[in-house]
Design a protein around this motif. Structure first.
Motif, PDB file in Angstrom:
ATOM      1  N   LEU A 161       0.606  -1.258  -0.002  1.00 35.97           N
ATOM      2  CA  LEU A 161      -0.094  -0.111   0.024  1.00 35.97           C
ATOM      3  C   LEU A 161       0.743   1.245   0.055  1.00 35.97           C
ATOM      4  O   LEU A 161       0.662   2.101  -0.773  1.00 35.97           O
ATOM      5  CB  LEU A 161      -0.876  -0.182   1.302  1.00 35.97           C
ATOM      6  CG  LEU A 161      -1.711   1.321   1.512  1.00 35.97           C
ATOM      7  CD1 LEU A 161      -2.814   1.357   0.291  1.00 35.97           C
ATOM      8  CD2 LEU A 161      -2.720   1.094   2.625  1.00 35.97           C
ATOM      9  N   ILE A 162       1.819   1.248   0.660  1.00 36.38           N
ATOM     10  CA  ILE A 162       2.690   2.577   0.878  1.00 36.38           C
ATOM     11  C   ILE A 162       3.589   2.557  -0.669  1.00 36.38           C
ATOM     12  O   ILE A 162       3.539   3.823  -0.838  1.00 36.38           O
ATOM     13  CB  ILE A 162       3.863   2.369   1.892  1.00 36.38           C
ATOM     14  CG1 ILE A 162       2.946   2.457   3.224  1.00 36.38           C
ATOM     15  CG2 ILE A 162       4.942   3.373   2.061  1.00 36.38           C
ATOM     16  CD1 ILE A 162       3.921   2.127   4.378  1.00 36.38           C
ATOM     17  N   GLY A 163       4.063   1.628  -0.941  1.00 36.11           N
ATOM     18  CA  GLY A 163       4.797   1.523  -2.213  1.00 36.11           C
ATOM     19  C   GLY A 163       3.773   2.028  -3.351  1.00 36.11           C
ATOM     20  O   GLY A 163       4.209   3.140  -4.128  1.00 36.11           O
ATOM     21  N   ALA A 164       2.711   1.610  -3.500  1.00 41.00           N
ATOM     22  CA  ALA A 164       1.616   2.090  -4.479  1.00 41.00           C
ATOM     23  C   ALA A 164       1.222   3.437  -4.267  1.00 41.00           C
ATOM     24  O   ALA A 164       1.050   4.207  -5.087  1.00 41.00           O
ATOM     25  CB  ALA A 164       0.390   1.154  -4.432  1.00 41.00           C
ATOM     26  N   VAL A 167       3.925   5.701  -5.472  1.00 41.20           N
ATOM     27  CA  VAL A 167       4.042   5.745  -6.991  1.00 41.20           C
ATOM     28  C   VAL A 167       2.966   6.467  -7.510  1.00 41.20           C
ATOM     29  O   VAL A 167       3.213   7.270  -8.357  1.00 41.20           O
ATOM     30  CB  VAL A 167       3.836   4.675  -7.481  1.00 41.20           C
ATOM     31  CG1 VAL A 167       3.670   4.327  -9.092  1.00 41.20           C
ATOM     32  CG2 VAL A 167       5.287   3.442  -7.377  1.00 41.20           C
ATOM     33  N   LEU A 168       1.807   6.238  -7.091  1.00 41.27           N
ATOM     34  CA  LEU A 168       0.601   7.235  -7.486  1.00 41.27           C
ATOM     35  C   LEU A 168       0.778   8.730  -7.078  1.00 41.27           C
ATOM     36  O   LEU A 168       0.561   9.410  -8.011  1.00 41.27           O
ATOM     37  CB  LEU A 168      -0.615   6.681  -6.531  1.00 41.27           C
ATOM     38  CG  LEU A 168      -1.992   7.399  -7.045  1.00 41.27           C
ATOM     39  CD1 LEU A 168      -2.221   7.089  -8.596  1.00 41.27           C
ATOM     40  CD2 LEU A 168      -3.070   6.781  -6.307  1.00 41.27           C
ATOM     41  N   ALA A 174       3.724  14.783 -11.014  1.00 44.21           N
ATOM     42  CA  ALA A 174       4.405  14.867 -12.343  1.00 44.21           C
ATOM     43  C   ALA A 174       3.453  15.336 -13.306  1.00 44.21           C
ATOM     44  O   ALA A 174       3.675  16.361 -14.184  1.00 44.21           O
ATOM     45  CB  ALA A 174       5.050  13.826 -12.716  1.00 44.21           C
ATOM     46  N   GLN A 175       1.998  14.824 -13.449  1.00 44.47           N
ATOM     47  CA  GLN A 175       1.197  15.164 -14.340  1.00 44.47           C
ATOM     48  C   GLN A 175       0.805  16.949 -13.845  1.00 44.47           C
ATOM     49  O   GLN A 175       0.448  17.499 -14.817  1.00 44.47           O
ATOM     50  CB  GLN A 175      -0.191  14.348 -14.082  1.00 44.47           C
ATOM     51  CG  GLN A 175      -1.079  14.532 -14.935  1.00 44.47           C
ATOM     52  CD  GLN A 175      -0.947  14.451 -16.436  1.00 44.47           C
ATOM     53  OE1 GLN A 175       0.165  13.514 -16.563  1.00 44.47           O
ATOM     54  NE2 GLN A 175      -1.577  15.035 -17.294  1.00 44.47           N
ATOM     55  N   ILE A 176       0.515  17.031 -12.561  1.00 42.86           N
ATOM     56  CA  ILE A 176       0.195  18.283 -12.468  1.00 42.86           C
ATOM     57  C   ILE A 176       1.164  19.414 -12.875  1.00 42.86           C
ATOM     58  O   ILE A 176       1.023  20.449 -13.348  1.00 42.86           O
ATOM     59  CB  ILE A 176       0.137  18.519 -10.760  1.00 42.86           C
ATOM     60  CG1 ILE A 176      -1.214  17.820 -10.235  1.00 42.86           C
ATOM     61  CG2 ILE A 176      -0.126  20.119 -10.475  1.00 42.86           C
ATOM     62  CD1 ILE A 176      -1.391  17.871  -8.756  1.00 42.86           C
TER      63      ILE A 176
END
Length: 271
Positions: A161-164, A167-168, A174-176
């Motif tokens: 969960l922490i890794g995901a 990444v999210l 980055a998208q912002i």
């Protein structure tokens, strides 16, 4: 060829019991219980064993009970939770059959650890022909293994969960940043900082809800398959932990995205 899960029934002698009353907690999956004072010779089998042996309702079986062949008709199939620690039998017959056979008495009871001292000696004095088996000595290593497995799975789930989440968050930020020109254009067209921030928060919330919903469903399905299909144990949903696991990422994502948007607007305001 018999599935290994039920092959144990063919190795040595098997315990069998009789009753006309439906045992408490019994789950009939196929057929019907025979009821009180049933005439005839009926058999109730464990569902998994019947499936592995290819046995269905109405089949005629010859069961050797203490050297005596008994013709029985399969009346129903039962779901048995062997992990529950209770008294379970893979084969049950009706009283009309059982009362004609040699029998013994078998029982289970729970005793606090501090009260077990001298208990076996007292039982031997009261019931000289009885044998006592301490099931706790056998179950304790199994329970310890299950506790370790539970802790391992919880730790693995937390790490995933922490890794995901990391990444999210990275992908979202980055998208912002890539949308800096769009944010500047909206500001030049008259959109306030609050309006731009609200837009970013709404988009982030929608994306996060979608990702967490899909991830939650996949994780739940994996747990059900593992516990029900592999370990044959009931699934207890920890709603508090589940809600916390959904709300915390939501707060982190939405708050972080809004902060990243404000950072971009401040940087552009300096030029």
């Amino acid at each position: 060829n018999v599935d290994e899960g039920s092959a144990w029934m063919l190795r040595g002698d098997r315990g069998i019991t009789f009753t006309d009353d439906l045992p408490q907690g019994t789950e009939i999956t196929d057929g019907q219980w025979w009821g009180p004072r049933a005439e005839g010779a009926f058999l109730s089998m464990a569902k998994n064993a019947a499936s592995d042996f290819g046995i269905t309702i109405g089949d005629q079986l010859t069961v050797d009970i203490l050297g005596r062949p008994v013709e029985l008709t399969v009346a129903n199939l039962r779901e048995i939770n062997w992990a529950g620690g209770g008294m379970n039998f893979s084969l049950v017959v009706n009283e009309a059959v059982g009362l004609q056979l040699p029998l013994g008495f078998l029982g289970t009871f729970r005793v606090d650890e501090e009260k077990t001292e001298g208990l076996e000696a007292r039982l031997a004095n009261e019931f000289p022909g009885a044998s006592v088996v301490r099931v706790g000595d056998v179950l304790e290593p199994v329970e310890a293994l299950l506790r370790s497995l539970k802790l391992l799975l919880a730790s693995l789930a937390a790490a995933l969960l922490i890794g995901a989440l990391m990444v999210l968050v990275s992908a979202l930020f980055a998208q912002i940043r890539l949308r800096a020109d769009e944010i500047n254009t909206r500001r030049m067209l008259g959109a306030s900082a609050a309006q731009v921030g609200q837009m970013i928060r709404r988009e982030t919330l929608a994306l996060a809800l979608l990702v967490l919903l899909v991830g939650g469903l996949m994780g739940t399905a994996l747990v059900v398959v593992l516990f029900v299909g592999v370990l044959d144990r009931p699934v207890v949903v920890p709603w508090t932990m589940l809600l916390a696991g959904l709300l915390v990422p939501l707060v982190v994502l939405v708050g972080g995205a809004a902060r990243e948007g404000r950072k971009i607007m401040r940087q552009n305001a300096q030029y």
